[in-house]
Design a protein around this motif. Sequence first.
Motif, PDB file in Angstrom:
ATOM      1  N   MET A 149       0.848  -1.174   0.000  1.00 59.52           N
ATOM      2  CA  MET A 149       0.000   0.000   0.000  1.00 59.52           C
ATOM      3  C   MET A 149       0.897   1.241   0.000  1.00 59.52           C
ATOM      4  SD  MET A 149      -2.583   1.500   2.958  1.00 59.52           S
ATOM      5  CE  MET A 149      -3.771   0.193   2.857  1.00 59.52           C
ATOM      6  N   ASN A 150       0.517   2.219  -0.779  1.00 59.48           N
ATOM      7  CA  ASN A 150       1.219   3.491  -0.790  1.00 59.48           C
ATOM      8  C   ASN A 150       0.590   4.419   0.238  1.00 59.48           C
ATOM      9  OD1 ASN A 150       3.107   3.020  -2.928  1.00 59.48           O
ATOM     10  ND2 ASN A 150       1.359   3.034  -4.303  1.00 59.48           N
ATOM     11  N   ILE A 151       1.455   5.058   1.021  1.00 60.28           N
ATOM     12  CA  ILE A 151       1.029   5.925   2.119  1.00 60.28           C
ATOM     13  C   ILE A 151       1.621   7.307   1.901  1.00 60.28           C
ATOM     14  CG2 ILE A 151       1.169   6.279   4.619  1.00 60.28           C
ATOM     15  CD1 ILE A 151       1.557   3.202   4.841  1.00 60.28           C
ATOM     16  N   GLN A 152       0.839   8.324   2.193  1.00 64.27           N
ATOM     17  CA  GLN A 152       1.335   9.698   2.131  1.00 64.27           C
ATOM     18  C   GLN A 152       1.387  10.280   3.532  1.00 64.27           C
ATOM     19  OE1 GLN A 152      -1.364  11.700  -0.501  1.00 64.27           O
ATOM     20  NE2 GLN A 152      -3.142  11.338   0.787  1.00 64.27           N
ATOM     21  N   VAL A 153       2.412  11.069   3.766  1.00 62.87           N
ATOM     22  CA  VAL A 153       2.609  11.703   5.068  1.00 62.87           C
ATOM     23  C   VAL A 153       2.783  13.199   4.820  1.00 62.87           C
ATOM     24  CG1 VAL A 153       3.984  11.747   7.179  1.00 62.87           C
ATOM     25  CG2 VAL A 153       3.806   9.623   5.869  1.00 62.87           C
ATOM     26  N   PHE A 154       2.043  14.012   5.549  1.00 60.61           N
ATOM     27  CA  PHE A 154       2.108  15.462   5.406  1.00 60.61           C
ATOM     28  C   PHE A 154       2.512  16.121   6.722  1.00 60.61           C
ATOM     29  CE2 PHE A 154      -0.905  14.237   2.101  1.00 60.61           C
ATOM     30  CZ  PHE A 154      -0.404  14.944   1.013  1.00 60.61           C
ATOM     31  N   ASN A 155       2.940  17.361   6.621  1.00 58.99           N
ATOM     32  CA  ASN A 155       3.297  18.218   7.751  1.00 58.99           C
ATOM     33  C   ASN A 155       4.551  17.735   8.482  1.00 58.99           C
ATOM     34  OD1 ASN A 155       2.769  20.635   9.144  1.00 58.99           O
ATOM     35  ND2 ASN A 155       1.952  19.487  10.866  1.00 58.99           N
ATOM     36  N   LEU A 156       5.520  17.253   7.711  1.00 57.57           N
ATOM     37  CA  LEU A 156       6.784  16.830   8.303  1.00 57.57           C
ATOM     38  C   LEU A 156       7.641  18.027   8.665  1.00 57.57           C
ATOM     39  CD1 LEU A 156       7.757  13.947   5.862  1.00 57.57           C
ATOM     40  CD2 LEU A 156       6.923  13.713   8.204  1.00 57.57           C
ATOM     41  N   SER A 157       8.517  17.830   9.616  1.00 53.23           N
ATOM     42  CA  SER A 157       9.522  18.834   9.951  1.00 53.23           C
ATOM     43  C   SER A 157      10.556  18.881   8.820  1.00 53.23           C
ATOM     44  CB  SER A 157      10.206  18.428  11.265  1.00 53.23           C
ATOM     45  OG  SER A 157      11.394  19.156  11.445  1.00 53.23           O
ATOM     46  N   LEU A 158      11.174  20.020   8.630  1.00 53.20           N
ATOM     47  CA  LEU A 158      12.236  20.132   7.634  1.00 53.20           C
ATOM     48  C   LEU A 158      13.414  19.217   7.961  1.00 53.20           C
ATOM     49  CD1 LEU A 158      12.293  23.989   7.000  1.00 53.20           C
ATOM     50  CD2 LEU A 158      11.632  22.206   5.380  1.00 53.20           C
ATOM     51  N   SER A 159      13.547  18.827   9.226  1.00 50.46           N
ATOM     52  CA  SER A 159      14.676  17.988   9.631  1.00 50.46           C
ATOM     53  C   SER A 159      14.397  16.485   9.510  1.00 50.46           C
ATOM     54  CB  SER A 159      15.083  18.306  11.075  1.00 50.46           C
ATOM     55  OG  SER A 159      14.028  17.966  11.962  1.00 50.46           O
ATOM     56  N   THR A 160      13.173  16.103   9.196  1.00 53.77           N
ATOM     57  CA  THR A 160      12.841  14.678   9.066  1.00 53.77           C
ATOM     58  C   THR A 160      13.501  14.113   7.812  1.00 53.77           C
ATOM     59  OG1 THR A 160      10.733  15.030  10.193  1.00 53.77           O
ATOM     60  CG2 THR A 160      10.961  13.009   8.925  1.00 53.77           C
ATOM     61  N   ASP A 216       9.199  14.763  15.327  1.00 53.03           N
ATOM     62  CA  ASP A 216      10.135  15.889  15.238  1.00 53.03           C
ATOM     63  C   ASP A 216       9.456  17.227  15.521  1.00 53.03           C
ATOM     64  OD1 ASP A 216      12.238  14.165  14.606  1.00 53.03           O
ATOM     65  OD2 ASP A 216      11.889  14.336  12.454  1.00 53.03           O
ATOM     66  N   GLY A 217       8.544  17.226  16.499  1.00 51.06           N
ATOM     67  CA  GLY A 217       7.897  18.458  16.922  1.00 51.06           C
ATOM     68  C   GLY A 217       6.715  18.905  16.084  1.00 51.06           C
ATOM     69  N   LYS A 218       6.285  18.072  15.129  1.00 45.66           N
ATOM     70  CA  LYS A 218       5.154  18.428  14.269  1.00 45.66           C
ATOM     71  C   LYS A 218       4.107  17.323  14.319  1.00 45.66           C
ATOM     72  CE  LYS A 218       5.583  21.082  11.050  1.00 45.66           C
ATOM     73  NZ  LYS A 218       5.441  22.396  10.525  1.00 45.66           N
ATOM     74  N   LYS A 219       2.829  17.709  14.273  1.00 41.53           N
ATOM     75  CA  LYS A 219       1.740  16.731  14.223  1.00 41.53           C
ATOM     76  C   LYS A 219       1.567  16.313  12.762  1.00 41.53           C
ATOM     77  CE  LYS A 219      -1.913  17.056  16.834  1.00 41.53           C
ATOM     78  NZ  LYS A 219      -3.259  17.427  17.368  1.00 41.53           N
ATOM     79  N   ILE A 220       1.847  15.049  12.486  1.00 45.98           N
ATOM     80  CA  ILE A 220       1.810  14.577  11.099  1.00 45.98           C
ATOM     81  C   ILE A 220       0.435  14.037  10.721  1.00 45.98           C
ATOM     82  CG2 ILE A 220       4.274  14.094  11.007  1.00 45.98           C
ATOM     83  CD1 ILE A 220       3.605  11.103  11.398  1.00 45.98           C
ATOM     84  N   SER A 221       0.164  14.082   9.428  1.00 43.55           N
ATOM     85  CA  SER A 221      -1.053  13.540   8.858  1.00 43.55           C
ATOM     86  C   SER A 221      -0.644  12.352   7.986  1.00 43.55           C
ATOM     87  CB  SER A 221      -1.745  14.606   8.013  1.00 43.55           C
ATOM     88  OG  SER A 221      -2.854  14.069   7.345  1.00 43.55           O
ATOM     89  N   VAL A 222      -1.239  11.196   8.231  1.00 48.74           N
ATOM     90  CA  VAL A 222      -0.879   9.966   7.521  1.00 48.74           C
ATOM     91  C   VAL A 222      -2.144   9.371   6.920  1.00 48.74           C
ATOM     92  CG1 VAL A 222       0.208   7.699   7.742  1.00 48.74           C
ATOM     93  CG2 VAL A 222       0.949   9.571   9.237  1.00 48.74           C
ATOM     94  N   SER A 223      -2.086   9.032   5.615  1.00 48.19           N
ATOM     95  CA  SER A 223      -3.254   8.442   4.959  1.00 48.19           C
ATOM     96  C   SER A 223      -2.815   7.594   3.771  1.00 48.19           C
ATOM     97  CB  SER A 223      -4.223   9.532   4.494  1.00 48.19           C
ATOM     98  OG  SER A 223      -3.608  10.377   3.564  1.00 48.19           O
TER      99      SER A 223
END
Length: 83
Positions: free
Chosen positions: A1-12, A68-75
């Motif tokens: 399955m392909n997963i997308q992740v949004f709102n990552l930290s620039l350091s991730t 990394d200090g950010k609330k991520i969105s995963v779908s």
Amino acid sequence: MNIQVFNLSLSTEDRDLRRLFSAFGIVTSAEVVRDKLNGRSKCKALIDMPIYGEALQAIESLHQTMLDGKKISVSELQTKPEW
């Protein structure tokens, strides 16, 4: 399955995502999307997990969690984006 992740930290980094998602099963790829011109993170990523149940568990467990200090969105990724 392909997963997308949004709102990552620039350091991730890719390795951070691979480690995070590997806790739920096999990860065949984990890639932070980067700007083609300057190489900077676009703060989103694509993850591939071949076993549906493992991928679904990862999505349900990691959506709206802190990384990394950010609330991520995963779908689940419905169609391949042109990032």
